[in-house]
Design a protein around this motif. Structure first.
Motif, PDB file in Angstrom:
ATOM      1  N   PRO A  16     -17.960   5.064 -23.042  1.00  0.00           N
ATOM      2  CA  PRO A  16     -18.189   3.793 -23.728  1.00  0.00           C
ATOM      3  C   PRO A  16     -19.160   2.887 -22.974  1.00  0.00           C
ATOM      4  CG  PRO A  16     -16.120   3.727 -22.541  1.00  0.00           C
ATOM      5  CD  PRO A  16     -16.625   5.128 -22.414  1.00  0.00           C
ATOM      6  N   TYR A  17     -19.945   2.133 -23.742  1.00  0.00           N
ATOM      7  CA  TYR A  17     -20.744   1.053 -23.184  1.00  0.00           C
ATOM      8  C   TYR A  17     -20.130  -0.272 -23.635  1.00  0.00           C
ATOM      9  CZ  TYR A  17     -24.362   4.641 -22.493  1.00  0.00           C
ATOM     10  OH  TYR A  17     -25.060   5.767 -22.120  1.00  0.00           O
ATOM     11  N   GLY A  18     -20.132  -1.257 -22.758  1.00  0.00           N
ATOM     12  CA  GLY A  18     -19.697  -2.597 -23.138  1.00  0.00           C
ATOM     13  C   GLY A  18     -18.279  -2.945 -22.760  1.00  0.00           C
ATOM     14  N   ARG A  19     -17.339  -2.061 -23.067  1.00  0.00           N
ATOM     15  CA  ARG A  19     -15.950  -2.287 -22.652  1.00  0.00           C
ATOM     16  C   ARG A  19     -15.263  -0.937 -22.520  1.00  0.00           C
ATOM     17  NH1 ARG A  19     -12.172  -4.366 -27.709  1.00  0.00           N
ATOM     18  NH2 ARG A  19     -12.777  -2.746 -29.190  1.00  0.00           N
ATOM     19  N   PRO A  20     -14.324  -0.815 -21.578  1.00  0.00           N
ATOM     20  CA  PRO A  20     -13.675   0.475 -21.344  1.00  0.00           C
ATOM     21  C   PRO A  20     -12.665   0.820 -22.432  1.00  0.00           C
ATOM     22  CG  PRO A  20     -12.749  -1.194 -19.896  1.00  0.00           C
ATOM     23  CD  PRO A  20     -13.891  -1.840 -20.614  1.00  0.00           C
ATOM     24  N   GLY A  21     -12.189   2.034 -22.371  1.00  0.00           N
ATOM     25  CA  GLY A  21     -11.244   2.556 -23.352  1.00  0.00           C
ATOM     26  C   GLY A  21     -11.881   3.659 -24.171  1.00  0.00           C
ATOM     27  N   ALA A  22     -11.062   4.403 -24.882  1.00  0.00           N
ATOM     28  CA  ALA A  22     -11.536   5.484 -25.749  1.00  0.00           C
ATOM     29  C   ALA A  22     -11.658   4.932 -27.170  1.00  0.00           C
ATOM     30  CB  ALA A  22     -10.561   6.653 -25.710  1.00  0.00           C
ATOM     31  N   HIS A  23     -12.872   4.775 -27.642  1.00  0.00           N
ATOM     32  CA  HIS A  23     -13.141   4.132 -28.927  1.00  0.00           C
ATOM     33  C   HIS A  23     -13.197   5.173 -30.045  1.00  0.00           C
ATOM     34  CE1 HIS A  23     -14.275   0.122 -27.226  1.00  0.00           C
ATOM     35  NE2 HIS A  23     -14.412   0.882 -26.148  1.00  0.00           N
ATOM     36  N   TRP A  24     -12.657   4.802 -31.207  1.00  0.00           N
ATOM     37  CA  TRP A  24     -12.649   5.681 -32.374  1.00  0.00           C
ATOM     38  C   TRP A  24     -12.457   4.819 -33.614  1.00  0.00           C
ATOM     39  CZ3 TRP A  24      -7.767   6.317 -34.973  1.00  0.00           C
ATOM     40  CH2 TRP A  24      -6.675   5.753 -34.298  1.00  0.00           C
ATOM     41  N   CYS A  25     -12.333   5.442 -34.766  1.00  0.00           N
ATOM     42  CA  CYS A  25     -12.237   4.685 -36.002  1.00  0.00           C
ATOM     43  C   CYS A  25     -11.262   5.351 -36.957  1.00  0.00           C
ATOM     44  CB  CYS A  25     -13.613   4.601 -36.661  1.00  0.00           C
ATOM     45  SG  CYS A  25     -13.638   3.744 -38.246  1.00  0.00           S
ATOM     46  N   LEU A  26     -10.510   4.536 -37.681  1.00  0.00           N
ATOM     47  CA  LEU A  26      -9.663   4.999 -38.776  1.00  0.00           C
ATOM     48  C   LEU A  26     -10.377   4.646 -40.075  1.00  0.00           C
ATOM     49  CD1 LEU A  26      -6.880   6.387 -38.836  1.00  0.00           C
ATOM     50  CD2 LEU A  26      -5.869   4.154 -39.290  1.00  0.00           C
ATOM     51  N   LEU A  27     -10.644   5.643 -40.890  1.00  0.00           N
ATOM     52  CA  LEU A  27     -11.491   5.465 -42.072  1.00  0.00           C
ATOM     53  C   LEU A  27     -10.700   5.737 -43.341  1.00  0.00           C
ATOM     54  CD1 LEU A  27     -14.564   4.803 -42.258  1.00  0.00           C
ATOM     55  CD2 LEU A  27     -14.926   7.228 -42.703  1.00  0.00           C
ATOM     56  N   GLY A  28     -10.782   4.805 -44.295  1.00  0.00           N
ATOM     57  CA  GLY A  28     -10.137   4.938 -45.585  1.00  0.00           C
ATOM     58  C   GLY A  28      -8.787   4.205 -45.639  1.00  0.00           C
ATOM     59  N   PRO A  29      -8.647   3.220 -46.553  1.00  0.00           N
ATOM     60  CA  PRO A  29      -9.637   2.793 -47.542  1.00  0.00           C
ATOM     61  C   PRO A  29     -10.707   1.848 -46.980  1.00  0.00           C
ATOM     62  CG  PRO A  29      -7.630   1.528 -47.808  1.00  0.00           C
ATOM     63  CD  PRO A  29      -7.357   2.536 -46.737  1.00  0.00           C
ATOM     64  N   GLY A  30     -10.527   1.377 -45.743  1.00  0.00           N
ATOM     65  CA  GLY A  30     -11.543   0.549 -45.090  1.00  0.00           C
ATOM     66  C   GLY A  30     -12.081   1.251 -43.858  1.00  0.00           C
ATOM     67  N   ALA A  31     -12.610   0.459 -42.947  1.00  0.00           N
ATOM     68  CA  ALA A  31     -13.119   0.986 -41.679  1.00  0.00           C
ATOM     69  C   ALA A  31     -12.498   0.155 -40.565  1.00  0.00           C
ATOM     70  CB  ALA A  31     -14.637   0.914 -41.643  1.00  0.00           C
ATOM     71  N   ASP A  32     -11.582   0.761 -39.849  1.00  0.00           N
ATOM     72  CA  ASP A  32     -10.800   0.056 -38.839  1.00  0.00           C
ATOM     73  C   ASP A  32     -11.177   0.600 -37.458  1.00  0.00           C
ATOM     74  OD1 ASP A  32      -8.931  -1.336 -37.411  1.00  0.00           O
ATOM     75  OD2 ASP A  32      -7.176  -0.448 -38.367  1.00  0.00           O
ATOM     76  N   LEU A  33     -11.929  -0.198 -36.699  1.00  0.00           N
ATOM     77  CA  LEU A  33     -12.323   0.216 -35.356  1.00  0.00           C
ATOM     78  C   LEU A  33     -11.123   0.126 -34.419  1.00  0.00           C
ATOM     79  CD1 LEU A  33     -15.787  -1.609 -35.018  1.00  0.00           C
ATOM     80  CD2 LEU A  33     -15.357   0.784 -35.645  1.00  0.00           C
ATOM     81  N   ARG A  34     -10.922   1.193 -33.655  1.00  0.00           N
ATOM     82  CA  ARG A  34      -9.787   1.247 -32.736  1.00  0.00           C
ATOM     83  C   ARG A  34     -10.279   1.534 -31.314  1.00  0.00           C
ATOM     84  NH1 ARG A  34      -4.812   2.065 -35.364  1.00  0.00           N
ATOM     85  NH2 ARG A  34      -5.011   1.278 -37.487  1.00  0.00           N
ATOM     86  N   VAL A  35      -9.476   1.139 -30.330  1.00  0.00           N
ATOM     87  CA  VAL A  35      -9.734   1.518 -28.946  1.00  0.00           C
ATOM     88  C   VAL A  35      -8.395   1.879 -28.305  1.00  0.00           C
ATOM     89  CG1 VAL A  35      -9.662  -0.899 -28.159  1.00  0.00           C
ATOM     90  CG2 VAL A  35     -10.761   0.856 -26.748  1.00  0.00           C
ATOM     91  N   THR A  36      -8.352   3.034 -27.665  1.00  0.00           N
ATOM     92  CA  THR A  36      -7.150   3.523 -27.013  1.00  0.00           C
ATOM     93  C   THR A  36      -7.259   3.288 -25.516  1.00  0.00           C
ATOM     94  OG1 THR A  36      -6.782   5.221 -28.699  1.00  0.00           O
ATOM     95  CG2 THR A  36      -5.761   5.582 -26.538  1.00  0.00           C
ATOM     96  N   SER A  37      -6.323   2.536 -24.981  1.00  0.00           N
ATOM     97  CA  SER A  37      -6.279   2.330 -23.534  1.00  0.00           C
ATOM     98  C   SER A  37      -5.578   3.515 -22.882  1.00  0.00           C
ATOM     99  CB  SER A  37      -5.532   1.032 -23.200  1.00  0.00           C
ATOM    100  OG  SER A  37      -6.205  -0.088 -23.740  1.00  0.00           O
ATOM    101  N   TYR A  38      -6.041   3.893 -21.710  1.00  0.00           N
ATOM    102  CA  TYR A  38      -5.381   4.947 -20.937  1.00  0.00           C
ATOM    103  C   TYR A  38      -5.605   4.665 -19.461  1.00  0.00           C
ATOM    104  CZ  TYR A  38     -10.086   7.026 -20.636  1.00  0.00           C
ATOM    105  OH  TYR A  38     -11.426   7.239 -20.414  1.00  0.00           O
TER     106      TYR A  38
END
Length: 246
Positions: A178-200
């Motif tokens: 990732p650039y900008g902020r740490p964490g594992a970034h991903w997205c949940l798609l349908g019916p909208g677009a929900d940006l997620r970040v998983t901390s570990y």
């Protein structure tokens, strides 16, 4: 569906995302490229293949570069970790990466026809950014079927959702670099677009990569990328010229 992009061979980050309840429950996991170019390419590839048919694949420029390097079609890779990652793959894994499509089109509930790609619909390493100007988006949409209302891309390792010429553009960010902020970034798609970040546990992940990866500069690499030492402001400034800016 869950969308994962730019895993870059970081197994601890991928494991953290795959353990998320929404990802476990997802009907589909779509990968938008740059899956393997990193410290644990073979391990990441096999964990994803173990998920079975619910994983849908799109290749990225870094995956293509590993294939070309292994096949003698290029003598170097811009990313310093690339040659290590290429040598870490079996011949069968190289063949698997070589066969990945560059785009994928699906119907997604609430979003209609969605095109998945790595960088842009027409090129696997072309840069468009969250603040790219409208005429730049018009360029990269050239030839795109009029029925495509959403484009999901990766490549820039920074998450965003925006409108461009009436189309929704979604970038889930990067799982492993990732650039900008740490964490594992991903997205949940349908019916909208929900940006997620998983901390570990990043410190534990860095230590694990140092133990398990054979890349000579792994300690420095892991510290820099897993802790997102590059800021979004720095990256946007550096990549501006590639987006056609002065």
């Amino acid at each position: 569906m869950a969308v994962l992009s730019d895993i870059h061979g970081v197994l601890p980050a991928l494991e953290a995302v795959l353990a998320e309840p929404e990802v476990v429950a997802a009907d589909r996991i779509v990968l938008t490229g740059d899956i393997t170019a990193g410290p644990q390419p073979a391990e990441v590839l096999e964990l994803l293949r173990a998920q079975g048919d619910r994983v849908l694949w799109v290749g990225g420029n870094a995956d293509r570069e590993l294939v070309e390097y292994r096949r003698g079609e290029r003598m170097e890779i811009p990313d310093p970790i690339g040659p290590f990652a290429a040598r870490s793959l079996t011949e069968e894994q190289v063949d698997f990466l070589a066969a990945l499509p560059k785009t994928l089109t699906l119907r997604v509930r609430g979003l209609g026809t969605v095109l998945f790609c790595h960088a842009t619909p027409r090129d696997d390493e072309e840069l468009v950014l969250v603040d790219s100007r409208p005429d730049r988006w018009a360029e990269v949409f050239t030839g795109l079927a009029p029925g495509v209302g959403t484009v999901v891309c990766g490549h820039t390792h920074m998450p965003y959702v925006r409108l461009a010429h009436g189309r929704l553009v979604v970038n889930p960010g990067s799982v492993g670099m990732p650039y900008g902020r740490p964490g594992a970034h991903w997205c949940l798609l349908g019916p909208g677009a929900d940006l997620r970040v998983t901390s570990y546990d990043r410190a534990a992940a860095v230590a694990r990569l140092v133990r398990e990866s054979g890349y000579p500069d792994i300690a420095e690499w892991a510290d820099y990328f897993l802790h997102a030492r590059a800021t979004d402001t720095e990256v946007l400034a550096a990549w501006g010229p590639k987006d056609g800016r002065g």
